[in-house]
Design an enzyme around this catalytic site. Structure first.
Site, PDB file in Angstrom:
ATOM      1  N   GLU A 194      -0.287  -8.481   1.054  1.00  0.00           N
ATOM      2  CA  GLU A 194       0.700  -9.107   0.184  1.00  0.00           C
ATOM      3  C   GLU A 194       1.355 -10.427   0.939  1.00  0.00           C
ATOM      4  O   GLU A 194       2.091 -11.124   0.528  1.00  0.00           O
ATOM      5  CB  GLU A 194       1.765  -8.242  -0.525  1.00  0.00           C
ATOM      6  CG  GLU A 194       1.037  -7.212  -1.415  1.00  0.00           C
ATOM      7  CD  GLU A 194       0.575  -7.927  -2.868  1.00  0.00           C
ATOM      8  OE1 GLU A 194       0.903  -9.246  -2.978  1.00  0.00           O
ATOM      9  OE2 GLU A 194       0.252  -7.242  -3.663  1.00  0.00           O
ATOM     10  N   LYS A 222       4.809  -4.494  -3.439  1.00  0.00           N
ATOM     11  CA  LYS A 222       5.614  -5.466  -2.450  1.00  0.00           C
ATOM     12  C   LYS A 222       5.251  -6.855  -2.595  1.00  0.00           C
ATOM     13  O   LYS A 222       4.333  -7.129  -1.821  1.00  0.00           O
ATOM     14  CB  LYS A 222       5.512  -4.596  -1.167  1.00  0.00           C
ATOM     15  CG  LYS A 222       6.043  -3.160  -1.186  1.00  0.00           C
ATOM     16  CD  LYS A 222       5.845  -2.483   0.256  1.00  0.00           C
ATOM     17  CE  LYS A 222       6.415  -1.385   0.128  1.00  0.00           C
ATOM     18  NZ  LYS A 222       6.313  -0.531   1.325  1.00  0.00           N
ATOM     19  N   LYS A 264       9.078  -7.780   4.980  1.00  0.00           N
ATOM     20  CA  LYS A 264       8.790  -7.240   6.247  1.00  0.00           C
ATOM     21  C   LYS A 264       7.293  -7.365   6.385  1.00  0.00           C
ATOM     22  O   LYS A 264       6.718  -7.568   7.319  1.00  0.00           O
ATOM     23  CB  LYS A 264       9.038  -5.787   6.124  1.00  0.00           C
ATOM     24  CG  LYS A 264       8.731  -4.755   5.360  1.00  0.00           C
ATOM     25  CD  LYS A 264       7.125  -4.268   5.362  1.00  0.00           C
ATOM     26  CE  LYS A 264       6.731  -4.015   3.940  1.00  0.00           C
ATOM     27  NZ  LYS A 264       5.277  -3.456   4.458  1.00  0.00           N
ATOM     28  N   TRP A 275      -2.712   3.211  -2.722  1.00  0.00           N
ATOM     29  CA  TRP A 275      -1.315   3.363  -2.840  1.00  0.00           C
ATOM     30  C   TRP A 275      -1.095   4.156  -4.093  1.00  0.00           C
ATOM     31  O   TRP A 275      -0.404   5.408  -4.146  1.00  0.00           O
ATOM     32  CB  TRP A 275      -0.650   2.165  -2.736  1.00  0.00           C
ATOM     33  CG  TRP A 275       0.844   2.195  -2.793  1.00  0.00           C
ATOM     34  CD1 TRP A 275       1.823   1.212  -3.229  1.00  0.00           C
ATOM     35  CD2 TRP A 275       1.990   3.135  -2.119  1.00  0.00           C
ATOM     36  NE1 TRP A 275       3.059   1.386  -3.154  1.00  0.00           N
ATOM     37  CE2 TRP A 275       3.209   2.656  -2.374  1.00  0.00           C
ATOM     38  CE3 TRP A 275       1.802   4.384  -1.570  1.00  0.00           C
ATOM     39  CZ2 TRP A 275       4.256   3.374  -2.378  1.00  0.00           C
ATOM     40  CZ3 TRP A 275       2.995   5.029  -1.303  1.00  0.00           C
ATOM     41  CH2 TRP A 275       4.317   4.517  -1.498  1.00  0.00           C
ATOM     42  N   SER A 331      -1.679  -1.172   9.174  1.00  0.00           N
ATOM     43  CA  SER A 331      -0.889  -2.279   8.062  1.00  0.00           C
ATOM     44  C   SER A 331      -1.909  -3.439   7.867  1.00  0.00           C
ATOM     45  O   SER A 331      -2.357  -3.824   8.893  1.00  0.00           O
ATOM     46  CB  SER A 331       0.364  -2.580   8.620  1.00  0.00           C
ATOM     47  OG  SER A 331       0.763  -3.980   8.083  1.00  0.00           O
ATOM     48  N   ARG A 332      -2.088  -3.715   6.798  1.00  0.00           N
ATOM     49  CA  ARG A 332      -3.066  -4.824   6.345  1.00  0.00           C
ATOM     50  C   ARG A 332      -2.486  -6.183   6.860  1.00  0.00           C
ATOM     51  O   ARG A 332      -3.305  -6.824   7.489  1.00  0.00           O
ATOM     52  CB  ARG A 332      -3.429  -4.840   4.950  1.00  0.00           C
ATOM     53  CG  ARG A 332      -4.295  -3.585   4.437  1.00  0.00           C
ATOM     54  CD  ARG A 332      -4.594  -3.911   2.959  1.00  0.00           C
ATOM     55  NE  ARG A 332      -3.721  -3.658   2.021  1.00  0.00           N
ATOM     56  CZ  ARG A 332      -3.330  -2.542   1.381  1.00  0.00           C
ATOM     57  NH1 ARG A 332      -4.270  -1.579   1.835  1.00  0.00           N
ATOM     58  NH2 ARG A 332      -2.441  -2.402   0.692  1.00  0.00           N
ATOM     59  N   ASN A 333      -1.161  -6.419   6.758  1.00  0.00           N
ATOM     60  CA  ASN A 333      -0.443  -7.629   7.144  1.00  0.00           C
ATOM     61  C   ASN A 333      -0.826  -7.658   8.529  1.00  0.00           C
ATOM     62  O   ASN A 333      -0.828  -8.962   9.259  1.00  0.00           O
ATOM     63  CB  ASN A 333       0.936  -7.673   6.506  1.00  0.00           C
ATOM     64  CG  ASN A 333       1.005  -7.540   5.161  1.00  0.00           C
ATOM     65  OD1 ASN A 333       0.704  -8.559   4.317  1.00  0.00           O
ATOM     66  ND2 ASN A 333       1.277  -6.331   4.548  1.00  0.00           N
ATOM     67  N   SER A 384      -0.367   4.116   3.077  1.00  0.00           N
ATOM     68  CA  SER A 384      -0.889   5.057   2.303  1.00  0.00           C
ATOM     69  C   SER A 384      -1.919   6.099   3.106  1.00  0.00           C
ATOM     70  O   SER A 384      -1.925   7.119   2.647  1.00  0.00           O
ATOM     71  CB  SER A 384      -1.901   4.207   1.438  1.00  0.00           C
ATOM     72  OG  SER A 384      -1.129   3.061   0.878  1.00  0.00           O
ATOM     73  N   ASP A 386      10.601   0.216   6.963  1.00  0.00           N
ATOM     74  CA  ASP A 386       9.554  -0.219   6.616  1.00  0.00           C
ATOM     75  C   ASP A 386       8.991  -1.264   7.604  1.00  0.00           C
ATOM     76  O   ASP A 386       7.849  -1.523   7.991  1.00  0.00           O
ATOM     77  CB  ASP A 386       9.533  -0.855   5.158  1.00  0.00           C
ATOM     78  CG  ASP A 386       8.236  -0.947   4.419  1.00  0.00           C
ATOM     79  OD1 ASP A 386       7.115  -0.448   4.995  1.00  0.00           O
ATOM     80  OD2 ASP A 386       8.223  -1.222   3.307  1.00  0.00           O
TER      81      ASP A 386
END
Length: 314
Positions: free
Chosen positions: A261, A88, A171, A20, A234-236, A120, A224
Site C-alpha cells: 500500500e 492501511k 508508516k 490479513w 513487510s511487503r513495503n 499477518s 507499527d
C-alpha cells in the site's frame, strides 16, 4: 466456550479473504463468534453473507474499498451494524482514508479503525501481538475490542480514529525507505536516524490532517513503524529492499504476494503535500525513487545534504 461467551457472541463479516482478513477471521472465530469470510470469488452473495451481521470488517486493499462499500450499501443492513476498517491506505481520488469512505457511505453507522504492528504471517502463527481500535463512538470501539481480544492478541481502544488510521498508513512509506536503507547496507546508525526522522514526518503530516500527536507514539504509530521497518515480512519493506538491489518497481510488484500500500500512499501524500504545503522530505525522496527520478543512492544523498537545522520546530 462459557455461557457468557455464547450470550455475547456476534456475527462478524470479514470482507477480503487475503492473509490479513483470514488472520482476523481466525481471531474472532477462536473467541466463539460466528465469522463469515467474503471475497469477490465467494459463492455466496454479499446480501446473504451480510444478513443479521453485527460487525462488518473491511480488510480489502485500498483500490477496492470504494467499490465494495457501494456493493454493501446496496444490500439490506441492520441499523445497528458497526463497520470496521483494517485497510492501511489513502484514496487516490479524494486523498481520504478508508474510514472516511465508509463514514460517507454509511453516515448513520459507527465506524471503527483497527490498526497496529500486526504482520499477518506472525498472527497466523499465533505469535503474541497487540493492536488498537479507534472510534468517535467509545461503545462501538469497546464492542470490537471484545470481539478480537485474546491471550495472544491484546487490543486497546483509542478515541483518535484519524491518528490511528494515519499511523498505519504513513508508516508504509517509511517502511519502503527502511528497506532501501537495509538494501544499501547503510548500517544501524542510518536506520535509527531514518526511522526517528520518519516518525517526526508522520507526526507533522498527522497534525496537519487533524490527528492527535500522542497517537503516533502508540502502537498504531511508533509500534507499527518499528514492525514494518524491521521485518522482511513487510511487503513495503520488500519494495524498498529490492529497489536498492537494482530491481525495477514493475518487476518487484509483479512478484510480490499481496499489495504494498505504501506505493499508492506515497503518490497520494505528494498530492496532499502540494495542496497543504506540508514538508515531507523522506516521502518526497521515496516518491522520486518509485517514479525512477533518482537512484537509491541519490535519494540518500538528497536527504543527507539538506540544510542543517534544529531537531524540533515549535
Amino acid at each position: 466456550m462459557t455461557n457468557s461467551n455464547i450470550e455475547n457472541s456476534k456475527t462478524v463479516v470479514i470482507l477480503g479473504a487475503g492473509v490479513w482478513g483470514t488472520a482476523l477471521a481466525n481471531l474472532a472465530r477462536v473467541n466463539g463468534h460466528e465469522v463469515r469470510l467474503w471475497s469477490r470469488q465467494s459463492s455466496q452473495t454479499l446480501a446473504a453473507v451480510l444478513q443479521d451481521a453485527d460487525i462488518v470488517l473491511s480488510a480489502i486493499s485500498m483500490t477496492g474499498v470504494r467499490d465494495v462499500a457501494s456493493l454493501v450499501k446496496s444490500c439490506p443492513l441492520s441499523p445497528e451494524i458497526i463497520f470496521v476498517t483494517a485497510t492501511k491506505g489513502l484514496d487516490p481520488q479524494t486523498t481520504g482514508t478508508p474510514s472516511k469512505i465508509l463514514q460517507t457511505e454509511f453516515p448513520d453507522h459507527s465506524v471503527v479503525v483497527l490498526s497496529g504492528p500486526n504482520l499477518s504471517e506472525e498472527i497466523e502463527q499465533q505469535l503474541p501481538a497487540a493492536s488498537v481500535v479507534a472510534s468517535k463512538n467509545t461503545a462501538a470501539a469497546y464492542q470490537v475490542q471484545l470481539v478480537f481480544s485474546s491471550h495472544r492478541f491484546r487490543v486497546y481502544t483509542n478515541p483518535d480514529p484519524v491518528g490511528v488510521e494515519l499511523g498505519g498508513t504513513l508508516k508504509n512509506v517509511m517502511a519502503i525507505a527502511a528497506g532501501v536503507c537495509d538494501g544499501l547496507h547503510l548500517g544501524t546508525n542510518a536506520k535509527a536516524a531514518l526511522v526517528t526522522r520518519g516518525l517526526t514526518e508522520m507526526v507533522r503530516i498527522g497534525q496537519a490532517l487533524g490527528a492527535k500527536t500522542e497517537t503516533f507514539y502508540g502502537l498504531s504509530g511508533l509500534g507499527d513503524l518499528l514492525a514494518t521497518c524491521n521485518s522482511p515480512l513487510s511487503r513495503n519493506y520488500q519494495v524498498g529492499y529490492q529497489l536498492a538491489s537494482g530491481k525495477t518497481l514493475t518487476e518487484i510488484l509483479a512478484n510480490l504476494p499481496g499489495t504494498a500500500e505504501g506505493v499508492n500512499t506515497c503518490r497520494v501524500l505528494m498530492q496532499i503535500s502540494q495542496h497543504q504545503n506540508i514538508t515531507m522530505p523522506i516521502t518526497e525522496q521515496v516518491y522520486r525513487l518509485l517514479e525512477s527520478e533518482v537512484t537509491p543512492q541519490q535519494a540518500l544523498d538528497e536527504l543527507m545534504l539538506r540544510d542543517i537545522k534544529a531537531e524540533y520546530h515549535h
